[in-house]
Design an enzyme around this catalytic site. Structure first.
Site, mmCIF file in Angstrom:
data_model
loop_
_atom_site.group_PDB
_atom_site.id
_atom_site.type_symbol
_atom_site.label_atom_id
_atom_site.label_comp_id
_atom_site.label_asym_id
_atom_site.label_seq_id
_atom_site.Cartn_x
_atom_site.Cartn_y
_atom_site.Cartn_z
ATOM 1 N N GLY A 72 49.822 50.523 35.732
ATOM 2 C CA GLY A 72 50.874 49.828 36.421
ATOM 3 C C GLY A 72 52.153 49.943 35.796
ATOM 4 O O GLY A 72 52.996 49.243 35.646
ATOM 5 N N SER A 108 54.605 52.138 36.835
ATOM 6 C CA SER A 108 55.604 52.653 37.897
ATOM 7 C C SER A 108 56.932 51.835 37.954
ATOM 8 O O SER A 108 57.964 52.380 38.190
ATOM 9 C CB SER A 108 55.148 52.764 39.319
ATOM 10 O OG SER A 108 54.812 51.672 39.593
ATOM 11 N N ARG A 109 56.875 50.639 37.408
ATOM 12 C CA ARG A 109 58.053 49.696 37.181
ATOM 13 C C ARG A 109 57.801 48.644 36.487
ATOM 14 O O ARG A 109 56.735 48.537 35.895
ATOM 15 C CB ARG A 109 58.408 48.990 38.851
ATOM 16 C CG ARG A 109 57.119 48.324 39.537
ATOM 17 C CD ARG A 109 57.553 47.634 40.882
ATOM 18 N NE ARG A 109 57.744 48.724 41.818
ATOM 19 C CZ ARG A 109 56.692 49.130 42.518
ATOM 20 N NH1 ARG A 109 55.469 48.626 42.428
ATOM 21 N NH2 ARG A 109 56.949 49.861 43.624
ATOM 22 N N GLY A 110 58.746 47.918 36.046
ATOM 23 C CA GLY A 110 58.604 46.560 35.397
ATOM 24 C C GLY A 110 58.305 46.671 33.977
ATOM 25 O O GLY A 110 58.661 47.643 33.144
ATOM 26 N N GLY A 124 55.639 47.807 32.415
ATOM 27 C CA GLY A 124 54.820 48.881 32.079
ATOM 28 C C GLY A 124 55.721 49.903 32.085
ATOM 29 O O GLY A 124 55.696 50.644 30.985
ATOM 30 N N TYR A 175 43.671 32.556 39.773
ATOM 31 C CA TYR A 175 44.393 33.468 39.179
ATOM 32 C C TYR A 175 44.254 33.621 37.777
ATOM 33 O O TYR A 175 44.084 34.364 36.786
ATOM 34 C CB TYR A 175 45.806 33.359 39.564
ATOM 35 C CG TYR A 175 46.840 34.188 38.657
ATOM 36 C CD1 TYR A 175 47.153 35.322 38.616
ATOM 37 C CD2 TYR A 175 47.640 33.102 37.570
ATOM 38 C CE1 TYR A 175 47.829 35.924 37.685
ATOM 39 C CE2 TYR A 175 48.415 33.973 36.897
ATOM 40 C CZ TYR A 175 48.620 35.256 36.922
ATOM 41 O OH TYR A 175 49.573 35.758 36.020
ATOM 42 N N LYS A 191 43.226 36.143 34.910
ATOM 43 C CA LYS A 191 44.169 36.648 33.891
ATOM 44 C C LYS A 191 43.633 36.363 32.538
ATOM 45 O O LYS A 191 43.787 37.102 31.579
ATOM 46 C CB LYS A 191 45.746 35.674 33.967
ATOM 47 C CG LYS A 191 46.713 36.528 33.178
ATOM 48 C CD LYS A 191 47.072 37.825 34.005
ATOM 49 C CE LYS A 191 48.022 38.829 33.184
ATOM 50 N NZ LYS A 191 48.210 39.920 33.578
#
Length: 411
Positions: A16, A18-20, A22, A167, A171
């Protein structure tokens, strides 16, 4: 958090990325001259979210690292294995794994379709387990191997389960991987830790959900990147089995000024807390309101008048459309507790605690409270800006927006 060069030549596999968060971790490692594997699904631009594995790889190269973009759906065993093999073929091994990829849906049990349930569990829990398993043979060969999961401490308070149990389970599955694997891999010298942010982190996804004003209540992804760097540069044999919180890691590393990580430094002391870290929402304000409260028979002040007006305009129609009980903890000049019951009968509201357990408890200052019911401040905006604190069912709480729209002309 100054780069020390300790990750130079190390190969880091980040899901993950590609953005944020990460990508922020990838760029931090790249400044040391690390080899970074960008493992994510986004190969083509998303219509609403910026960044792909290829643009992230370009940024890594510009920052001083080497990159390998890999199209990977971590639910797919074949894709994961292929990406790991490509990484080993290009860089000679894998030293660090960052399990960052995650799926989220904050929905109650009746509102969680099984497709969404499966997505969260397959990405969060199964994906983390799978990628860790596939990287393990190569981590064994590293001089300072680490696995870092972006997952929360295992806070077993029912509050963190009741409104989005699917969720939370998914998580916490990532966190349970830390709990079990750190002990399993201890003899191998492989560190397994978790990292979680103290506050909401501003990413493109957060902006899409909360608007640009949400940034004022958030910290930048760089706080997680700096904390991750501090963890990943420690001795893997002595730093394992921890559920780290980003700002605690940085304080221990000697970072004294956390204001630099706030999107709006002027609002650094009024940030939105992240999930799973605490259950006392506005404790002091709630206690103060409770101490001052001797509910009179007739509502007093402007807040009391407002609730009296609301009560006179409730109807079976508003009950059928809402089906929720709201508790309000009003602080400031007109502190007190109030409720609106839109689940039973024709609906009711009044001062004090609701007759049945609230689906959502909303805490806010009386001035903001008036603005919200006057239509000057939307509940969603108030929440993202930190002016409104919500405990309980977030989606039910947001139904207030429709309720207030229907009542606005009558109040």
């Amino acid at each position: 958090m100054i780069n020390t060069g300790k990750l130079a030549g190390q190969t880091i596999f980040i899901t993950g990325a590609s953005r944020g968060i990460g990508k922020a971790i990838a760029l931090k490692a790249a400044k040391d001259g690390a080899n970074v594997v960008i493992a994510a699904k986004t190969a083509t631009p998303h219509p609403k979210l910026p960044g792909t594995i290829y643009t992230a790889a370009e940024e890594v190269e510009k920052a001083g690292g080497k990159s390998l973009p890999c199209v990977v759906d971590i639910r797919d065993e074949v894709q994961v294995r292929k990406a790991v093999e490509e990484a080993v073929q290009k860089f000679g091994g894998i030293d660090i794994l960052v399990n960052n990829a995650s799926a989220i849906s904050l929905t109650r049990t009746p509102d969680t379709d099984m497709k969404r349930y499966d997505l969260m569990h397959n990405v969060n829990t199964r994906g983390t387990f799978l990628v860790s398993k596939e990287c393990l043979p190569y981590l064994k060969k590293s001089k300072n191997p680490h696995i870092l999961n972006l997952s929360p401490p295992l806070n077993m308070q029912p509050h963190w389960f009741q409104n989005h149990v699917a969720y939370t389970m998914a998580k916490y599955g990532m966190s349970m991987c830390v709990l079990g694997m750190h002990e399993e891999f201890r003899p191998l010298g492989i560190a397994v830790n978790a990292l979680w942010p103290r506050t909401a982190i501003h990413t493109a996804a957060m902006e899409m959900l909360g608007g640009k004003e949400a940034a004022r209540q958030c910290r930048k992804p760089e706080i997680c990147a700096d904390a991750a760097y501090a963890i990943l540069t420690k001795d893997s044999k002595t730093t394992t089995g921890n559920f780290f919180i980003d700002d605690e890691v940085l304080k221990a590393a000697g970072v004294k000024d956390l204001t630099q990580y706030a999107c709006d430094p002027t609002n650094a002391n009024n940030l939105m807390p992240d999930f799973f870290l605490g259950d006392n929402v506005g404790t002091e304000a709630v206690q103060g309101a409770s101490d001052r409260q001797n509910a009179p028979s007739e509502p007093q002040g402007e807040v009391g008048k407002l609730f009296k007006a609301i009560e006179g305009n409730l109807s079976p129609d508003s009950v059928s459309k809402t089906q929720a009980v709201f508790a309000f903890v009003v602080t400031g000049d007109e502190a007190g507790k109030w409720y609106i019951d839109l689940k039973t009968g024709k609906g009711s509201c009044g001062q004090g605690d609701p007759p049945t357990p609230a689906d959502a408890t909303l805490t806010m200052d009386s001035k903001n409270f008036f603005n919200m019911f006057a239509g000057k401040l939307k509940p969603a905006t108030a929440y993202m800006m930190g002016k409104l604190k919500i405990k309980g069912n977030l989606q039910q709480a947001m139904k207030l927006e429709k309720l207030m729209s229907s009542l606005k002309s009558k109040l």
